[in-house]
Design an enzyme around this catalytic site. Structure first.
Site, PDB file in Angstrom:
ATOM      1  N   TYR A  75       0.588  -1.302  -0.009  1.00 16.04           N
ATOM      2  CA  TYR A  75      -0.002   0.000   0.018  1.00 16.04           C
ATOM      3  C   TYR A  75       0.918   1.367  -0.067  1.00 16.04           C
ATOM      4  CZ  TYR A  75      -3.909  -3.118   1.338  1.00 16.04           C
ATOM      5  OH  TYR A  75      -4.911  -3.995   1.089  1.00 16.04           O
ATOM      6  N   SER A 172      -4.622 -13.879   2.530  1.00 15.65           N
ATOM      7  CA  SER A 172      -5.546 -13.202   1.780  1.00 15.65           C
ATOM      8  C   SER A 172      -5.341 -13.584   0.472  1.00 15.65           C
ATOM      9  CB  SER A 172      -5.306 -11.540   1.976  1.00 15.65           C
ATOM     10  OG  SER A 172      -6.042 -10.730   0.788  1.00 15.65           O
ATOM     11  N   LEU A 220     -17.797  -3.783  -0.236  1.00 14.39           N
ATOM     12  CA  LEU A 220     -18.695  -2.946  -1.055  1.00 14.39           C
ATOM     13  C   LEU A 220     -18.296  -2.972  -2.587  1.00 14.39           C
ATOM     14  CD1 LEU A 220     -18.824   0.085   1.441  1.00 14.39           C
ATOM     15  CD2 LEU A 220     -20.324  -1.605   1.281  1.00 14.39           C
ATOM     16  N   SER A 222     -15.699  -2.441  -3.978  1.00 12.81           N
ATOM     17  CA  SER A 222     -14.822  -1.233  -4.158  1.00 12.81           C
ATOM     18  C   SER A 222     -15.796  -0.046  -4.943  1.00 12.81           C
ATOM     19  CB  SER A 222     -13.810  -1.516  -5.391  1.00 12.81           C
ATOM     20  OG  SER A 222     -12.662  -2.568  -4.871  1.00 12.81           O
TER      21      SER A 222
END
Length: 277
Positions: A75, A172, A220, A222
């Site tokens: 990130y 993940s 959501l 994205s």
């Protein structure tokens, strides 16, 4: 009344993250937008907020009862910004970071070796100015089974957990088989589950049966969810997600304070309604 819903928080709705001993808010704050604006799949452009604005967002999240923060080396500058922003608050947060994916000069590359895993975790600890991470997830490249079966990353994370540098670890991924295998030896899986994509539901079912943690990514979609006119996409998303007993928390990545407060109020309303039904 609009005034009452604005005051809804998640303080009384924290729940266990599987059998890790960690207690997490049902919404977590994703921090990709604090550190990276290249190669991210959002429908609208955004500007990375400055330190003051980011600090205000974190303070609002705390006031709304959020204690879960999701970051990653991939990130961009997210981890190194969070370190100073969270000084003096470590005990207030459950911090999730990742290992495996690196993001440099606009491109991702992956390394699941033991040496890189250790280096990456030590770097995350330094950047976040902490001596432990609550949860560390493997950032899969999509070849979930190959990463789990043929790389050193999971045994290395088990060793780091034994050393006290991480409290829990997991995966993940992008596939059902990967998620199921990851939960056998790990504590938690981060799974895509939303109004558009529900293929990984068997991972949620397994987690519910075996007391494992589940974090929902792209909760959501994205920002891409499509619904009938007049339906609130946030509410419909949360009704789907929180109806499943395997879900510990859903990660939302907004940097808009109004959106965050709306997400929290909506999640609280949905969870309270499910509890009474």
């Amino acid at each position: 009344m609009g005034g009452t819903t604005a005051m809804k928080t998640l303080h009384d709705l924290h729940r266990p993250l599987g059998s890790t001993g960690l207690s997490v808010s049902p919404l977590g704050l994703g921090t990709v937008k604090l550190g990276r604006d290249q190669g991210v799949k959002y429908p609208n452009g955004f500007s990375i907020p400055d330190d003051f604005t980011a600090g205000q967002l974190l303070q609002l999240a705390r006031e709304l009862g959020i204690n879960l923060l999701d970051t990653a080396p991939a990130y961009g500058r997210s981890e190194e910004r969070l370190g100073p922003l969270l000084r003096g608050q470590r005990q207030d947060w459950v911090i999730v970071s990742k290992v495996g994916e690196e993001f440099d000069n606009g491109l991702s590359h992956f390394d699941f070796s033991a040496a890189h895993t250790r280096r990456s975790v030590e770097r995350s600890l330094q950047r976040l100015e902490t001596d432990y991470l609550d949860l560390l997830l493997v950032h899969s490249d999509g070849n979930d089974l190959a990463v789990l079966e043929h790389s050193e990353v999971y045994p290395t994370l088990a060793a780091l957990k034994a050393e006290g540098k991480i409290r829990a670890f997991g995966f993940s991924g992008k596939t059902v088989d990967g998620g199921l295998l990851a939960l056998q030896d790990g504590d938690c899986a981060m799974v895509t589950y939303n109004l558009n994509e529900q293929a990984e539901r068997p991972v949620l079912d397994y987690a519910a049966a075996h007391r494992k943690g589940i974090l929902i990514k792209k909760a959501l979609a994205s920002g891409h969810a499509c619904l009938a006119p007049g339906q609130d996409p946030v509410r419909a998303s949360f009704e789907l997600i929180f109806a499943h007993p395997g879900v510990s928390s859903a990660i939302v990545g907004t940097i808009n304070p109004l959106h965050l407060a709306h997400n929290v109020a909506t999640a609280a309303t949905v969870i309270e309604a499910l509890g009474h039904s």
